[in-house]
Write a protein that holds these residues in place. Sequence first.
Motif, PDB file in Angstrom:
ATOM      1  N   LEU A  47       0.981  -1.168   0.008  1.00  0.00           N
ATOM      2  CA  LEU A  47      -0.127   0.012  -0.107  1.00  0.00           C
ATOM      3  C   LEU A  47       0.867   1.435  -0.048  1.00  0.00           C
ATOM      4  CD1 LEU A  47      -2.701   1.270   0.044  1.00  0.00           C
ATOM      5  CD2 LEU A  47      -2.731   1.333   2.479  1.00  0.00           C
ATOM      6  N   VAL A  48       1.906   1.076   0.918  1.00  0.00           N
ATOM      7  CA  VAL A  48       2.759   2.499   0.976  1.00  0.00           C
ATOM      8  C   VAL A  48       3.586   2.482  -0.501  1.00  0.00           C
ATOM      9  CG1 VAL A  48       4.949   3.369   1.947  1.00  0.00           C
ATOM     10  CG2 VAL A  48       3.167   2.301   3.179  1.00  0.00           C
ATOM     11  N   ALA A  49       3.908   1.540  -0.906  1.00  0.00           N
ATOM     12  CA  ALA A  49       4.470   1.699  -2.526  1.00  0.00           C
ATOM     13  C   ALA A  49       3.667   2.213  -3.592  1.00  0.00           C
ATOM     14  CB  ALA A  49       5.162   0.269  -2.921  1.00  0.00           C
ATOM     15  N   ALA A  50       2.249   1.539  -3.547  1.00  0.00           N
ATOM     16  CA  ALA A  50       1.389   2.136  -4.306  1.00  0.00           C
ATOM     17  C   ALA A  50       1.163   3.557  -4.261  1.00  0.00           C
ATOM     18  CB  ALA A  50       0.128   1.382  -4.285  1.00  0.00           C
ATOM     19  N   VAL A  51       0.676   3.977  -2.937  1.00  0.00           N
ATOM     20  CA  VAL A  51       0.299   5.216  -2.728  1.00  0.00           C
ATOM     21  C   VAL A  51       1.489   6.286  -3.036  1.00  0.00           C
ATOM     22  CG1 VAL A  51      -0.368   7.104  -0.941  1.00  0.00           C
ATOM     23  CG2 VAL A  51      -1.285   4.793  -1.184  1.00  0.00           C
ATOM     24  N   SER A  52       2.810   6.083  -2.752  1.00  0.00           N
ATOM     25  CA  SER A  52       4.030   6.786  -3.173  1.00  0.00           C
ATOM     26  C   SER A  52       4.175   7.015  -4.636  1.00  0.00           C
ATOM     27  CB  SER A  52       5.173   6.127  -2.339  1.00  0.00           C
ATOM     28  OG  SER A  52       5.257   6.160  -1.312  1.00  0.00           O
ATOM     29  N   SER A  53       3.964   5.694  -5.293  1.00  0.00           N
ATOM     30  CA  SER A  53       4.076   5.829  -6.971  1.00  0.00           C
ATOM     31  C   SER A  53       3.030   6.673  -7.480  1.00  0.00           C
ATOM     32  CB  SER A  53       4.088   4.421  -7.136  1.00  0.00           C
ATOM     33  OG  SER A  53       4.976   3.592  -6.792  1.00  0.00           O
ATOM     34  N   PHE A  54       1.803   6.396  -7.072  1.00  0.00           N
ATOM     35  CA  PHE A  54       0.655   7.403  -7.464  1.00  0.00           C
ATOM     36  C   PHE A  54       0.774   8.835  -7.154  1.00  0.00           C
ATOM     37  CE2 PHE A  54      -3.349   9.609  -7.488  1.00  0.00           C
ATOM     38  CZ  PHE A  54      -4.013   8.786  -8.445  1.00  0.00           C
ATOM     39  N   GLY A  55       1.257   9.060  -6.094  1.00  0.00           N
ATOM     40  CA  GLY A  55       1.327  10.571  -5.611  1.00  0.00           C
ATOM     41  C   GLY A  55       2.572  11.254  -6.334  1.00  0.00           C
ATOM     42  N   ALA A  56       3.843  10.674  -6.372  1.00  0.00           N
ATOM     43  CA  ALA A  56       4.757  10.955  -7.007  1.00  0.00           C
ATOM     44  C   ALA A  56       4.556  11.256  -8.525  1.00  0.00           C
ATOM     45  CB  ALA A  56       6.289  10.153  -6.665  1.00  0.00           C
ATOM     46  N   PHE A  57       4.037  10.184  -9.374  1.00  0.00           N
ATOM     47  CA  PHE A  57       3.779  10.272 -10.545  1.00  0.00           C
ATOM     48  C   PHE A  57       2.767  11.302 -11.097  1.00  0.00           C
ATOM     49  CE2 PHE A  57       1.874   9.464 -14.709  1.00  0.00           C
ATOM     50  CZ  PHE A  57       2.830   8.836 -15.423  1.00  0.00           C
ATOM     51  N   ALA A  58       1.785  11.342 -10.031  1.00  0.00           N
ATOM     52  CA  ALA A  58       0.707  12.664 -10.400  1.00  0.00           C
ATOM     53  C   ALA A  58       1.348  14.003 -10.337  1.00  0.00           C
ATOM     54  CB  ALA A  58      -0.352  12.583  -9.315  1.00  0.00           C
ATOM     55  N   LEU A  59       2.262  14.164  -9.321  1.00  0.00           N
ATOM     56  CA  LEU A  59       2.871  15.502  -8.779  1.00  0.00           C
ATOM     57  C   LEU A  59       3.811  15.757 -10.253  1.00  0.00           C
ATOM     58  CD1 LEU A  59       3.347  17.812  -6.914  1.00  0.00           C
ATOM     59  CD2 LEU A  59       5.246  16.465  -5.904  1.00  0.00           C
ATOM     60  N   GLY A  60       4.579  14.763 -10.674  1.00  0.00           N
ATOM     61  CA  GLY A  60       5.607  14.989 -11.576  1.00  0.00           C
ATOM     62  C   GLY A  60       4.762  15.248 -12.989  1.00  0.00           C
ATOM     63  N   ALA A  61       3.742  14.383 -13.239  1.00  0.00           N
ATOM     64  CA  ALA A  61       2.785  14.639 -14.507  1.00  0.00           C
ATOM     65  C   ALA A  61       2.330  16.107 -14.492  1.00  0.00           C
ATOM     66  CB  ALA A  61       2.215  13.449 -14.691  1.00  0.00           C
ATOM     67  N   LEU A  62       1.999  16.425 -13.392  1.00  0.00           N
ATOM     68  CA  LEU A  62       1.224  17.716 -13.253  1.00  0.00           C
ATOM     69  C   LEU A  62       2.010  19.002 -13.798  1.00  0.00           C
ATOM     70  CD1 LEU A  62      -1.481  19.295 -12.338  1.00  0.00           C
ATOM     71  CD2 LEU A  62      -0.285  19.835 -10.206  1.00  0.00           C
ATOM     72  N   LEU A  63       3.437  19.118 -13.516  1.00  0.00           N
ATOM     73  CA  LEU A  63       4.288  20.173 -14.110  1.00  0.00           C
ATOM     74  C   LEU A  63       4.024  20.556 -15.593  1.00  0.00           C
ATOM     75  CD1 LEU A  63       7.525  19.518 -11.858  1.00  0.00           C
ATOM     76  CD2 LEU A  63       5.581  20.992 -11.501  1.00  0.00           C
ATOM     77  N   PRO A  64       4.062  19.679 -16.487  1.00  0.00           N
ATOM     78  CA  PRO A  64       3.946  20.201 -17.845  1.00  0.00           C
ATOM     79  C   PRO A  64       2.722  20.686 -17.984  1.00  0.00           C
ATOM     80  CG  PRO A  64       4.955  18.051 -17.637  1.00  0.00           C
ATOM     81  CD  PRO A  64       4.367  18.020 -16.372  1.00  0.00           C
ATOM     82  N   VAL A  65       1.737  20.191 -17.413  1.00  0.00           N
ATOM     83  CA  VAL A  65       0.338  20.781 -17.487  1.00  0.00           C
ATOM     84  C   VAL A  65      -0.102  21.937 -17.094  1.00  0.00           C
ATOM     85  CG1 VAL A  65      -2.395  19.917 -17.609  1.00  0.00           C
ATOM     86  CG2 VAL A  65      -0.565  18.248 -17.589  1.00  0.00           C
ATOM     87  N   LEU A  66       0.410  22.065 -15.780  1.00  0.00           N
ATOM     88  CA  LEU A  66       0.294  23.320 -14.870  1.00  0.00           C
ATOM     89  C   LEU A  66       0.224  24.692 -15.785  1.00  0.00           C
ATOM     90  CD1 LEU A  66      -0.525  23.806 -12.298  1.00  0.00           C
ATOM     91  CD2 LEU A  66       1.868  24.215 -11.732  1.00  0.00           C
ATOM     92  N   PRO A  67       1.295  25.124 -16.710  1.00  0.00           N
ATOM     93  CA  PRO A  67       1.307  26.248 -17.258  1.00  0.00           C
ATOM     94  C   PRO A  67      -0.133  26.472 -18.305  1.00  0.00           C
ATOM     95  CG  PRO A  67       3.518  25.373 -17.195  1.00  0.00           C
ATOM     96  CD  PRO A  67       2.740  24.289 -16.805  1.00  0.00           C
ATOM     97  N   TYR A  68      -0.408  25.463 -18.855  1.00  0.00           N
ATOM     98  CA  TYR A  68      -1.693  25.538 -19.481  1.00  0.00           C
ATOM     99  C   TYR A  68      -3.003  25.713 -18.796  1.00  0.00           C
ATOM    100  CZ  TYR A  68       0.642  24.018 -23.961  1.00  0.00           C
ATOM    101  OH  TYR A  68       1.214  23.684 -24.854  1.00  0.00           O
ATOM    102  N   LEU A  69      -2.922  25.088 -17.557  1.00  0.00           N
ATOM    103  CA  LEU A  69      -4.090  25.305 -16.639  1.00  0.00           C
ATOM    104  C   LEU A  69      -4.253  26.621 -15.915  1.00  0.00           C
ATOM    105  CD1 LEU A  69      -4.107  21.905 -14.591  1.00  0.00           C
ATOM    106  CD2 LEU A  69      -5.510  22.570 -16.331  1.00  0.00           C
ATOM    107  N   LEU A  70      -3.018  27.281 -16.126  1.00  0.00           N
ATOM    108  CA  LEU A  70      -2.774  28.819 -15.598  1.00  0.00           C
ATOM    109  C   LEU A  70      -2.942  29.774 -16.704  1.00  0.00           C
ATOM    110  CD1 LEU A  70       0.232  28.445 -12.782  1.00  0.00           C
ATOM    111  CD2 LEU A  70      -2.603  28.267 -12.302  1.00  0.00           C
ATOM    112  N   GLY A  71      -3.266  29.309 -17.819  1.00  0.00           N
ATOM    113  CA  GLY A  71      -3.646  30.252 -18.765  1.00  0.00           C
ATOM    114  C   GLY A  71      -2.638  30.247 -20.178  1.00  0.00           C
ATOM    115  N   ALA A  72      -1.322  29.527 -20.037  1.00  0.00           N
ATOM    116  CA  ALA A  72      -0.562  29.398 -20.954  1.00  0.00           C
ATOM    117  C   ALA A  72      -1.196  28.941 -22.259  1.00  0.00           C
ATOM    118  CB  ALA A  72       0.511  28.701 -20.693  1.00  0.00           C
ATOM    119  N   THR A  73      -0.794  29.700 -23.486  1.00  0.00           N
ATOM    120  CA  THR A  73      -1.372  29.250 -24.928  1.00  0.00           C
ATOM    121  C   THR A  73      -0.082  28.538 -25.737  1.00  0.00           C
ATOM    122  OG1 THR A  73      -0.781  31.398 -25.488  1.00  0.00           O
ATOM    123  CG2 THR A  73      -3.025  31.040 -24.509  1.00  0.00           C
ATOM    124  N   VAL A  74       0.980  28.514 -25.363  1.00  0.00           N
ATOM    125  CA  VAL A  74       2.140  27.900 -26.125  1.00  0.00           C
ATOM    126  C   VAL A  74       2.789  26.932 -25.192  1.00  0.00           C
ATOM    127  CG1 VAL A  74       2.533  30.026 -27.494  1.00  0.00           C
ATOM    128  CG2 VAL A  74       3.620  29.875 -25.242  1.00  0.00           C
TER     129      VAL A  74
END
Length: 244
Positions: free
Chosen positions: A159-186
């Motif tokens: 369970l610890v391994a699964a939660v750690s992997s889920f949270g870490a992947f989601a956090l890492g994958a969020l970074l490239p999307v974040l500028p678009y969510l904040l209004g970036a267009t390029v």
Amino acid sequence: MTVIETGAVLHEAHRDNHTHRDVNGGWLRPAVFGAMDGLVSNLALMTGVAGGAVSQQTIVITGLAGLAAGAFSMAAGEYTSVASQRELVEAELAVERRELRKHPMDEMEELAALYESRGVEPALAREVARQLSKDPEQALEIHAREELGIDPGDLPSPLVAAVSSFGAFALGALLPVLPYLLGATVLWPAVLLALAGLFGCGAVVARVTARTWWFSGLRQLVLGGAAAAITYGLGTLFGVAVGG
């Protein structure tokens, strides 16, 4: 100098520099692997799609879908992997526990022979093995450490391994999307933020390794940047081919 209860004297330099970091990686491996995988895979996915000259909305949806799919996939895979490993270890411990119950003298001699092979005098090795074998649970722990290389009381948690992997992947994958969510267009703000995240992750990892922070950071930045550049080129190539 520091004097301990047994009367032995420890040099202060030895005492201060002889502490070790946790090298088992129970939390480190899934967390680091998840964050790096999330950053690199989602950045590469988004740049690949962007190379095909698609709309901003398509890039955002692609990034969010990559985040969700990757995070759940990582969690499921990590849980299954660690659970299977733990079940295998528990099965081997059951075998050792059964042998200790059925053949205690043979197991004690086996332990004594192990100590002898490491340079302990035969009489002393047998006496140590005899004393350590008095407690069945202690005997099991010692045999598990010596024969299997594991600590029965420190098995990894699926369970610890699964939660750690889920949270870490989601956090890492969020970074490239974040500028678009904040209004970036390029694309370039997403690329810059993701590359900065890769460098930061590498630098943080260096705190628990022997590498310098800048070397570890640059290594992750170069690898992630190369993946993004290649997928962008492929996206552009495929976009032209399909469009043509």
